[in-house]
Design an enzyme around this catalytic site. Structure first.
Site, PDB file in Angstrom:
ATOM      1  N   LYS A 110       0.852  -1.190   0.000  1.00  0.00           N
ATOM      2  CA  LYS A 110       0.000   0.000   0.000  1.00  0.00           C
ATOM      3  C   LYS A 110       0.889   1.241   0.000  1.00  0.00           C
ATOM      4  O   LYS A 110       1.890   1.297   0.724  1.00  0.00           O
ATOM      5  CB  LYS A 110      -0.897   0.015   1.243  1.00  0.00           C
ATOM      6  CG  LYS A 110      -2.214   0.746   1.039  1.00  0.00           C
ATOM      7  CD  LYS A 110      -3.163  -0.040   0.142  1.00  0.00           C
ATOM      8  CE  LYS A 110      -4.586   0.499   0.221  1.00  0.00           C
ATOM      9  NZ  LYS A 110      -5.521  -0.277  -0.615  1.00  0.00           N
TER      10      LYS A 110
ATOM     11  N   THR B 113      -4.053  -5.692   0.396  1.00  0.00           N
ATOM     12  CA  THR B 113      -3.441  -4.369   0.578  1.00  0.00           C
ATOM     13  C   THR B 113      -4.294  -3.504   1.506  1.00  0.00           C
ATOM     14  O   THR B 113      -3.765  -2.621   2.181  1.00  0.00           O
ATOM     15  CB  THR B 113      -3.232  -3.659  -0.761  1.00  0.00           C
ATOM     16  OG1 THR B 113      -4.490  -3.409  -1.388  1.00  0.00           O
ATOM     17  CG2 THR B 113      -2.358  -4.494  -1.680  1.00  0.00           C
TER      18      THR B 113
ATOM     19  N   HIS C 196      18.787  28.930 -10.527  1.00  0.00           N
ATOM     20  CA  HIS C 196      19.381  30.116 -11.134  1.00  0.00           C
ATOM     21  C   HIS C 196      18.604  31.383 -10.787  1.00  0.00           C
ATOM     22  O   HIS C 196      17.379  31.453 -10.936  1.00  0.00           O
ATOM     23  CB  HIS C 196      19.438  29.960 -12.656  1.00  0.00           C
ATOM     24  CG  HIS C 196      20.326  28.842 -13.104  1.00  0.00           C
ATOM     25  ND1 HIS C 196      21.682  28.845 -12.873  1.00  0.00           N
ATOM     26  CD2 HIS C 196      20.061  27.689 -13.755  1.00  0.00           C
ATOM     27  CE1 HIS C 196      22.217  27.739 -13.370  1.00  0.00           C
ATOM     28  NE2 HIS C 196      21.252  27.015 -13.908  1.00  0.00           N
TER      29      HIS C 196
END
Length: 292
Positions: A22, A67, A257
């Site tokens: 899961k 699950t 930057h």
């Protein structure tokens, strides 16, 4: 489907490395043992490893943990355990699934912890009101047997910037496509992502993490940076010095930057005061820093 496709024999195949579990289980635990509450918020992934060939190859789900059960277990064991670090909670989870899953032999747990600090009221942290912080704590707990573990801890989204003491010079200039001019004065910024491994089995993970977090920031400030690469190495070296429990640290640092904006066309001077923040493309530096 054509007749040719129907009659074509299936290629021979075998199951390779696999896991299931899961992911993105979002958990918050509030400790209410006193009037001064404590909170921890995690996003968790648990993956189980074991003998799952029958499920893949024959569609046989016998003795597999659902699950949904994995998700429920994360919340249930958080109630019964999770008394210290997320790394220790990961050990609890993997040990549990190896013990209760007939076909589970090992697995891993990954987490992202969202950090909260107390709201300051009158110079003091409030008992039960918090504000979420920018960086996140990360980690991975792995085990092949539910008894021995490999732990990797880390952090992400640590945004650092300094407005001077940085440059980029003495690089290869005589190259066809090089147009960037040298500089000994620039603004340097980066999102730091880090992960580190340990050389000890018994570690206070909740003590190590803030030491790493503070040291990365302190070292970012304490030198002239001729390159982001040099700063990355010095930050890793300083962390290893401060944390003897660690064997090595990996750092990823993009060059965020900030380009000096041209104000001359408006009759204005720009003495490294006004910058355009350029989101992409960006330079990206990655390295392991290890004990020699």
């Amino acid at each position: 489907m054509t007749q040719t496709q129907q009659s074509q024999p299936k290629v021979k195949a075998r199951l390779g490395a696999n896991n299931y579990g899961k992911a993105e289980v979002n958990l918050m635990k509030v400790n209410r043992d006193s009037e001064r509450h404590e909170i921890r918020e995690l996003q968790v992934r648990v993956a189980l490893i074991g003998d799952f060939a029958a499920a893949h190859e024959q569609g046989d789900n016998t003795d597999l943990l659902a699950t949904d059960t994995v998700r429920n277990t994360i919340y249930g064991l958080a109630k019964e355990g999770f008394g210290s670090s997320p790394e220790e909670f990961g050990k609890e989870l993997i040990t549990h699934f190896v013990t209760t899953g007939p076909k589970v032999t090992g697995g891993f747990m990954e987490f992202t912890e969202y950090l909260w600090e107390r709201i300051q009221v009158g110079g003091e942290g409030h008992n039960h009101a918090f504000v979420r912080q920018m960086p996140q704590r990360t980690g991975r707990v792995e085990s092949e047997d539910g008894k021995t573990f490999k732990i990797t801890s880390g952090l992400q989204n640590l945004y650092v910037l300094k407005t001077t003491e940085s440059g980029w010079a003495n690089y290869l200039l005589n190259e066809r496509f090089t147009t960037l001019p040298e500089t000994h004065e620039r603004l340097m910024a980066s999102f730091v992502t880090a992960k580190w491994e340990y050389n000890e089995d018994q570690v206070d993970y909740d003590d190590v993490w803030p030491r790493v977090y503070r040291q990365l920031q302190e070292t970012f400030t304490d030198h002239y940076s001729p390159s982001l690469q040099r700063t990355l190495f010095l930050m890793g070296q300083a962390v290893l010095t401060r944390c003897p429990e660690m064997s090595r640290i990996w750092l990823q640092m993009p060059n965020k930057h900030h380009l000096q904006y041209n104000l001359e066309r408006f009759g204005l001077d720009n003495n490294l005061e006004i910058f355009h923040v350029d989101p992409e493309p960006y330079g990206l530096m990655e390295a392991w820093v290890e004990r020699a």
